[in-house]
Structure formats: C-alpha cells, structure tokens
Motif scaffolding. Structure first.
Motif, PDB file in Angstrom:
ATOM      1  N   HIS A  56     -46.956  19.749  24.117  1.00 40.25           N
ATOM      2  CA  HIS A  56     -47.611  19.607  22.921  1.00 40.25           C
ATOM      3  C   HIS A  56     -48.401  20.630  22.095  1.00 40.25           C
ATOM      4  O   HIS A  56     -48.352  21.240  21.250  1.00 40.25           O
ATOM      5  CB  HIS A  56     -47.972  18.351  22.602  1.00 40.25           C
ATOM      6  N   SER A  86     -45.684  16.311  17.327  1.00 37.80           N
ATOM      7  CA  SER A  86     -46.472  14.933  17.166  1.00 37.80           C
ATOM      8  C   SER A  86     -46.323  14.142  16.067  1.00 37.80           C
ATOM      9  O   SER A  86     -45.670  13.108  16.035  1.00 37.80           O
ATOM     10  CB  SER A  86     -48.191  14.983  17.572  1.00 37.80           C
ATOM     11  N   HIS A 145     -57.893  22.093  19.046  1.00 38.39           N
ATOM     12  CA  HIS A 145     -56.848  21.264  19.254  1.00 38.39           C
ATOM     13  C   HIS A 145     -56.580  20.831  20.710  1.00 38.39           C
ATOM     14  O   HIS A 145     -56.563  19.718  21.092  1.00 38.39           O
ATOM     15  CB  HIS A 145     -55.558  21.490  18.529  1.00 38.39           C
ATOM     16  N   HIS A 149     -56.989  17.629  23.313  1.00 35.53           N
ATOM     17  CA  HIS A 149     -55.940  17.216  24.067  1.00 35.53           C
ATOM     18  C   HIS A 149     -56.156  16.915  25.545  1.00 35.53           C
ATOM     19  O   HIS A 149     -55.853  16.160  26.253  1.00 35.53           O
ATOM     20  CB  HIS A 149     -54.487  17.653  23.899  1.00 35.53           C
TER      21      HIS A 149
HETATM   22 FE   LIG Z   1     -52.126  17.150  18.673  1.00 34.08          FE
END
Ligand SMILES: [Fe+2]
Length: 421
Positions: A56, A86, A145, A149
C-alpha cells in the motif's frame, strides 16, 4: 532508532533522495524477523497484513507521485491499483478492508518486486527533479505516510501474533526495557489562559495540525507521568470493570458486549502481557497500554480525575523538550520510570477531545484531501506518539485519532484535574 536531535539534524542534511532510501529501507527492516506466512494474516478488520502495508505505501508513491510526475509511467501490475488503494475513493475503487487477509496473491516476493519497481522509478525521478517544490511536497507526505504505516505494521503484527496459540514473538531477542520505580502519581499546575496551538514553523506537518489558532485553557493540573500497570491493576482489582457508575454509556455497553476485564494483552492472572518480544511478565512501573478511550475515561473517574483535553496536553508538551523516553524507543516497549514527563514516545495518550477540524481548516487539494479530513467524526484525539512511532513524527502538535472502543494501538493514560493548587 536514532535520538531526536540526530533525527532533526539528519532531516536537515539529507537530500530527498536519501530520505526516500532511508525510509523505504526501514520498512523492509521491520520484516526481517517475520516468516512469509506471518505477513499475510489479518486478525481483525482494524489490522492489515504486513504484506498489504508494504504494498500500500508503495501504491501511494505510484499513484500520487509517479503517475502525476512521470509522463508515460507504466505500472508493474494494473490490479495493484485496486488491491492496494486504502480509502481514496477519488482515486478509484478498492478491495474491501476486512478482506485484506484473503490476499494470498500477490506473494510477498511479488510485493518486494513491486517495491523495487517503484523505487527504481522514484529514484530516477528524484535524481532528475528532486528540487521541484511540488514534487518534494508530495514525496515528503508519502514518506511520512510510510512511517505511519511502519508504526501500524508493528502494531498490527503484534495483534496477529497474539492471536496465534503458539504466541510467537515478533523478535524473541527484543531486550526488555529497564524497569525503574516511579513516585506516587502527581499533578503539576499547567499553563492556562489563551494559548496558541497547532503546528508552527517550517517543518513537515499534516493538514489536520493546521491552522495554528487560539485555544482557551481553564486553570488545571496535568499528570506528571503516565498511569502505570500497577495503578491500572488496582483499578481492575477494585472492580472497576464491574462498576457501571465509572463508565460512559457506550463504554459500559462495550465492556459487557466484549467481556472486557483487563487491558487487551494482559493474561488472566494479570501478571503477564503479550509483547513484541513474546509473553513477558508485566513491568509494574511501565505505562499501562492497550486500553480503549472508554477504559482510560473510566480509570480517570475511578481515580478522581479526568483525561486532559488535547490542547491542555499540547500546551504542556510544547513547554517540555522532546527528551522523554523516545531516546529508548528502540526497545519497542513503553519505558518504566517516567522519564522527563513521558509526553513523547511511550504510549499514545487518550484525550477527552473529539477529533475535529481546527477553525479555518482546509484539507489538501485533490485526492490527498482524503488523507485526514474526512475522518473528523466520532473519533477521539490521541497525542504524543508511542514506543513504535517514528521518531521523525514526535512533535507537540501531532494529532492521531481513533474510535473510542479501539485498543490495539499502544494507548496509555495521563490524568488531569480542574483548578490550580
Ligand atoms: Fe495509508
């Protein structure tokens, strides 16, 4: 992990390309102790498989950087645009979140190939146009980001492994954090009046930390450390989970529906907890973690106190150096002993503040406006960062947000009281 001072210095001197290389490598390093089978499991809808996280964050760079800034860029595999989106509806349809654990394919090896494909094109782009302001802004968001994660990966794999009857450790050699006794819980008079809150300065921040604005703080006192496992165990033994008068209505409903009687990873005997290092004895002096907002709120009521608002927290944290237990965050455990004031790097601290936009809030333009703003309903704000949060993210204005029943993050408790002593 490096100390904060090193982190600040590192960011100042690293090129964007070097930052990209460092952050991407950090994600891969988190998989070194895992078997491929570990990376596929989804133990509940809130949890994403390790493999999905790795793909992702890569999709994010492909979709929002390469496809915007590289004319003629060719995807490695079109289906990944659906599998690894997502929640960005303006970017297209997506595979349902609760079904991410069904993705036995692509394999982990194919996800590594996907990462390599995107990395190659990203490095070429950064070599060519790394000083492009518009590009740098999106890449910097993509790196932050990915670091978010990385934290989720660790939080999620902890839950995955905890649900395996074999109780495997993420890292059996993970050193225990040094135990250090704490003084009786104390409160300090905190700043009141009209205070400026929200992000300031030139460093990176998310859109939900802006705009900086005035907040009114009544006279109050704030706890000088996090609530410990020993203190929370007193609440359990005192019948805290069985006393409806301590709970918000939704919390009481949840306690009874879920059968809660202790924090998420505690054993029946209240003596052990599952950690990233496997099942270990509870450190009485370490902060209690993995409690929901409902549990934090009930504990505060039991203790004759309340949770701080997010601006009470931010004002107190901003007046202290970022020198807490973050220095020891490499332990991947909350650290006992209290540190400076434990504002940063042990546990996300529940606040009493709903997650809402600041006055004048404007989300980012385009699809990236879906990053934060659309979640500003029915969630509570948590502050401070945990022992698995990237040290790059530790700042007083950083806001995280979760539903009040959620427990799988490293959530802890700080207390506050009205009035000054
Ligand atoms: Fe994300």
């Amino acid at each position: 992990m490096a100390a904060p001072a090193d982190s600040v210095h590192r960011k100042a001197v690293d090129s964007l390309s070097a930052q990209y290389t460092r952050v991407r490598a950090q994600s891969l390093s988190l998989t070194e102790t895992l078997a491929p089978e570990d990376t596929v499991v989804q133990s509940m809808p809130d949890v994403s498989p390790t493999k999905w996280h790795l793909a992702h964050v890569t999709w994010f760079f492909e979709r929002f950087v390469l496809e915007s800034f590289v004319p003629g860029y060719e995807r490695l595999e079109d289906a990944y645009d659906y599998l690894f989106n997502s929640y960005y509806y303006t970017a297209g349809q997506m595979h349902a979140r609760p079904k991410r654990g069904l993705l036995s394919r692509p394999t982990l090896a194919q996800v590594f190939d996907y990462r390599a494909h995107v990395d190659e094109h990203m490095q070429q782009l950064l070599d060519r146009r790394g000083d492009d302001t518009e590009l740098a802004a999106v890449v910097t968001l993509g790196l932050n980001h990915e670091q978010q994660h990385q934290e989720l990966l660790l939080t999620d794999i902890k839950h995955v492994l905890s649900r395996n009857p074999l109780q495997p450790a993420f890292d059996p050699d993970l050193p225990g954090a040094p135990s250090q006794s704490v003084d009786a819980y104390a409160f300090a008079n905190s700043t009141s009046g009209i205070r400026r809150v929200g992000a300031e300065g030139d460093g990176f921040c998310f859109d939900n930390e802006t705009p900086r604005h005035d907040a009114i703080l009544r006279d109050h006192r704030i706890g000088t450390r996090l609530v410990t496992n020993r203190e929370f165990r007193e609440f359990v033994k005192d019948g805290g989970y069985a006393d409806s008068t301590l709970w918000l209505s939704d919390g009481w409903t949840t306690v009874n529906q879920e059968g809660w009687g202790r924090p998420l990873y505690w054993s029946d005997d209240l003596g052990h907890e599952f950690t990233l290092g496997g099942l270990r004895g509870i450190d009485e002096h370490a902060p209690v973690t993995h409690v929901s907002f409902y549990e934090a709120d009930a504990f505060a009521r039991w203790a004759g106190a309340r949770l701080p608002t997010e601006f009470e927290w931010e004002t107190a944290a901003a007046e202290r150096p970022v020198d807490g237990n973050l220095l020891q965050s490499g332990f991947l455990h909350p650290v006992s002993g209290g540190g400076a004031a434990q504002f940063f790097g042990d546990a996300w601290e529940w606040t009493s503040s709903p997650y809402a936009p600041y006055p004048g809030f404007v989300p980012l333009a385009g699809s990236l406006g879906e990053y934060n703003g659309k979640f500003m309903c029915n969630q509570m704000t948590a502050r401070g960062g945990s022992c698995v949060t990237s040290d790059d993210h530790v700042r007083a204005s950083y806001r995280n947000f979760f539903y009040p029943h959620q427990r799988w993050q490293f959530f802890g408790i700080r207390l506050a009281k009205d009035g000054h002593d």
